[in-house]
Design an enzyme around this catalytic site. Structure first.
Site, short mmCIF file in Angstrom:
data_model
loop_
_atom_site.label_atom_id
_atom_site.label_comp_id
_atom_site.label_asym_id
_atom_site.label_seq_id
_atom_site.Cartn_x
_atom_site.Cartn_y
_atom_site.Cartn_z
CB CYS A 175 33.03 1.80 11.31
SG CYS A 175 34.67 2.01 11.01
CB SER A 235 36.02 -1.16 9.68
OG SER A 235 37.21 -0.30 9.30
CG HIS A 282 35.71 -3.02 4.22
ND1 HIS A 282 34.66 -2.67 3.95
CD2 HIS A 282 36.03 -1.82 4.83
CE1 HIS A 282 35.27 -1.96 2.89
NE2 HIS A 282 36.44 -0.90 3.52
CG HIS A 340 35.11 -1.01 15.24
ND1 HIS A 340 33.77 -1.32 14.20
CD2 HIS A 340 35.58 0.16 14.65
CE1 HIS A 340 33.59 -0.92 12.82
NE2 HIS A 340 35.34 -0.04 13.71
CB CYS A 367 36.09 3.93 14.98
SG CYS A 367 35.88 3.66 13.38
N1 COD Z 1 37.33 8.48 -5.84
C1 COD Z 1 36.73 9.69 -4.62
N2 COD Z 1 35.72 9.47 -3.46
C2 COD Z 1 35.39 7.76 -3.48
C3 COD Z 1 36.11 7.05 -4.43
C4 COD Z 1 37.07 7.37 -5.47
N3 COD Z 1 38.03 6.42 -6.47
N4 COD Z 1 35.57 5.87 -4.37
C5 COD Z 1 35.46 6.18 -3.21
N5 COD Z 1 34.73 7.25 -2.29
C6 COD Z 1 34.24 7.91 -2.02
C7 COD Z 1 32.40 7.51 -1.22
O1 COD Z 1 32.27 8.19 -2.09
C8 COD Z 1 31.93 7.81 0.41
O2 COD Z 1 32.17 8.67 -0.27
C9 COD Z 1 33.67 7.74 0.78
O3 COD Z 1 34.57 7.71 -0.15
C10 COD Z 1 34.50 7.11 1.78
O4 COD Z 1 33.00 6.72 2.95
P1 COD Z 1 32.41 5.76 3.63
O5 COD Z 1 31.45 6.17 4.84
O6 COD Z 1 32.55 4.25 2.58
O7 COD Z 1 33.55 4.94 4.23
P2 COD Z 1 34.34 5.75 6.32
O8 COD Z 1 34.25 7.32 5.95
O9 COD Z 1 33.06 5.72 7.17
O10 COD Z 1 36.17 4.88 6.43
C11 COD Z 1 36.20 5.01 4.98
C12 COD Z 1 37.91 4.11 5.14
C13 COD Z 1 38.52 4.14 4.03
C14 COD Z 1 38.74 4.77 6.09
C15 COD Z 1 37.61 2.83 5.27
O11 COD Z 1 36.49 2.31 4.82
C16 COD Z 1 38.41 2.19 6.16
O12 COD Z 1 39.39 1.81 5.44
N6 COD Z 1 38.86 1.91 7.54
C17 COD Z 1 39.76 1.28 7.86
C18 COD Z 1 40.95 2.12 8.73
C19 COD Z 1 41.37 1.94 10.67
O13 COD Z 1 41.79 2.51 10.96
N7 COD Z 1 40.19 0.93 10.55
C20 COD Z 1 39.97 0.44 12.08
C21 COD Z 1 38.79 0.64 11.91
S1 COD Z 1 37.30 0.69 11.56
ZN ZN Z 2 35.91 1.71 12.52
#
Ligand code: COD
Ligand code: ZN
Ligand code: ZN
Length: 377
Positions: free
Chosen positions: A47, A49, A52, A69, A176
């Site tokens: 994931c 996170s 991160h 996780h 998750c």
């Molecule tokens: N505009 C549009 N799209 C964008 C931009 C932007 N400025 N920046 C990035 N993106 C796109 C990326 O190209 C990507 O496709 C997408 O956004 C993000 O996807 P991923 O694959 O990087 O991440 P995910 O979907 O696995 O997770 C994204 C979250 C932001 C939700 C995640 O990182 C997060 O913050 N998780 C915390 C939330 C939570 O509940 N955490 C608990 C355990 S995870």
């Molecule tokens: Zn997660």
């Protein structure tokens, strides 16, 4: 070989420090103490996170640590006093536990059990120690779960028993990413039939929100991402249109207003974790009743400031963790819904890799090539 009550030596990916690749090591996993469960992990997703933490974005996590996780496995043994789980049970570890007793667990609309380790990142079991040792050193837990290991020990309040027939290499995502995005749509927003939705960010979480919008009966689902390679999958999962901010001179809220005859969207989901896209999502919502759900987590110091006119005119700004699901109650039901084909999350799995290729899995995420990589043992 009978392992119950004994230390298990197994393979794990240890994060010794931020900014370095994970190191595959032999670790010792102590037997579960009272009210704990030792799980043989069968499949675990990577994931954002986890990434991160590795990149140093979440600076409160203590190293060395075993991350991960989002997983599924089977119970290997249980500690004293565990009554609802037994060896052989198929389970999903829960990064938001459900103790059933705290004020949050007792509240019908609150899923944030006070025993979660999300903000504090103690990285320890309730007794202040961990069950992992490597090279003579104690290794921290991550979010009550630590799944980048063949065996892990978690508190019983952080384990859900699921259907024995469920395919672990798919339903691990219910631990998750899938539940977080899907719940944001069906629980937090409660998307209704006929509504128009916008999903900002088409990663694993955004696509799961999109699946939730579709299950909720939305007739228009607009996906927004800077990476157009995400559009094909989004359309396959139910997006009716996809747009990239780079294709427009106007800001995205204006583009969405133009696409909806000046009305705006009923529901907007921020699944990126940037304050500017959170603002854009709120500004894209329909006056009088639009709801913006923040799912992404922004860097700790970031703040949002906006004109209160945006909400006094009837827009709602809200958010949720783990899709608002009370974990121990709802995860088994989500797995049953998957088995009953209420939704299909298989499309989120773009790569399945042997556990040893974990660093390759992280690279696929960082380069935007994967939605979810599943590691199998
Ligand atoms: N505009 C549009 N799209 C964008 C931009 C932007 N400025 N920046 C990035 N993106 C796109 C990326 O190209 C990507 O496709 C997408 O956004 C993000 O996807 P991923 O694959 O990087 O991440 P995910 O979907 O696995 O997770 C994204 C979250 C932001 C939700 C995640 O990182 C997060 O913050 N998780 C915390 C939330 C939570 O509940 N955490 C608990 C355990 S995870
Ligand atoms: Zn997660
Ligand atoms: Zn609780």
């Amino acid at each position: 070989m009978e392992t119950s009550g004994k230390v298990i030596k197994c393979k794990a990916a240890v994060a010794w420090e931020a900014g370095k690749p994970l190191s595959i090591e032999e670790v010792e996993v102590a037997p579960p103490k009272a009210h704990e469960v030792r799980i043989k992990v069968l499949a675990t997703g990577i994931c954002r996170s986890d990434d991160h933490v590795l990149s140093g974005c979440i600076s409160t996590v203590h190293f060395p640590v075993i991350l991960g996780h989002e997983a599924a496995g089977v119970v290997e043994s249980v500690g004293e006093g565990v009554t609802d789980l037994k060896p052989g049970d198929k389970v999903i570890p829960l990064f938001v536990p459900q103790c059933g007793e705290c004020t949050s667990c007792q509240h019908p609309r609150n899923n944030l059990c006070v025993k979660n380790d999300l903000g504090k990142h103690r990285g320890l079991m309730a007794d202040g120690t961990t069950r992992f040792t490597c090279r003579g050193q104690q290794i921290h837990n991550f979010l009550n779960t630590s799944t980048f290991t063949e065996y892990t020990v978690v508190e019983e309040i952080a384990v859900a028993k699921i259907d024995d027939a469920a395919p672990v290499h798919k339903i691990c995502l219910i631990g998750c990413g899938f539940s977080t995005g899907y719940g944001a749509a069906v629980n937090t927003a409660k998307v209704e039939p006929g509504s128009t939705c916008a999903v900002f960010g088409l990663g694993g979480i955004g696509l799961s929100a999109l699946i939730g919008c579709k299950v909720g009966g939305a007739t228009r689902i607009i996906g927004i991402d800077i990476n157009k390679d995400k559009f094909a999958k989004a359309k396959e999962l139910g997006a009716t249109e996809c747009i990239s901010p780079q294709d427009y001179k106007k800001a995205i809220p204006e583009v969405l207003l133009a696409m909806t005859d000046g009305i705006g969207v009923d529901y907007a989901f921020e699944c990126i974790g940037h304050v500017d896209t959170m603002m854009a999502a709120l500004q894209s919502c329909r006056v009088g009743c639009g709801t913006c759900v923040v799912v992404g987590v922004s860097p700790a110091a970031d703040q949002i400031s906006f004109n209160p006119k945006l909400i006094v005119t009837g827009r709602t700004l809200t958010g949720s963790v783990f899709g608002g699901w009370k974990s121990k109650d709802c995860v088994p039901r989500l797995v049953s819904d998957y088995m009953a084909k209420k939704f299909n999350l298989d499309g989120l799995v773009t790569h399945t890799l042997p556990f040893d290729k974990i660093n390759e899995g992280f690279e696929l995420l960082r380069t935007g090539k994967s939605i979810r990589s599943i590691l199998v043992f």
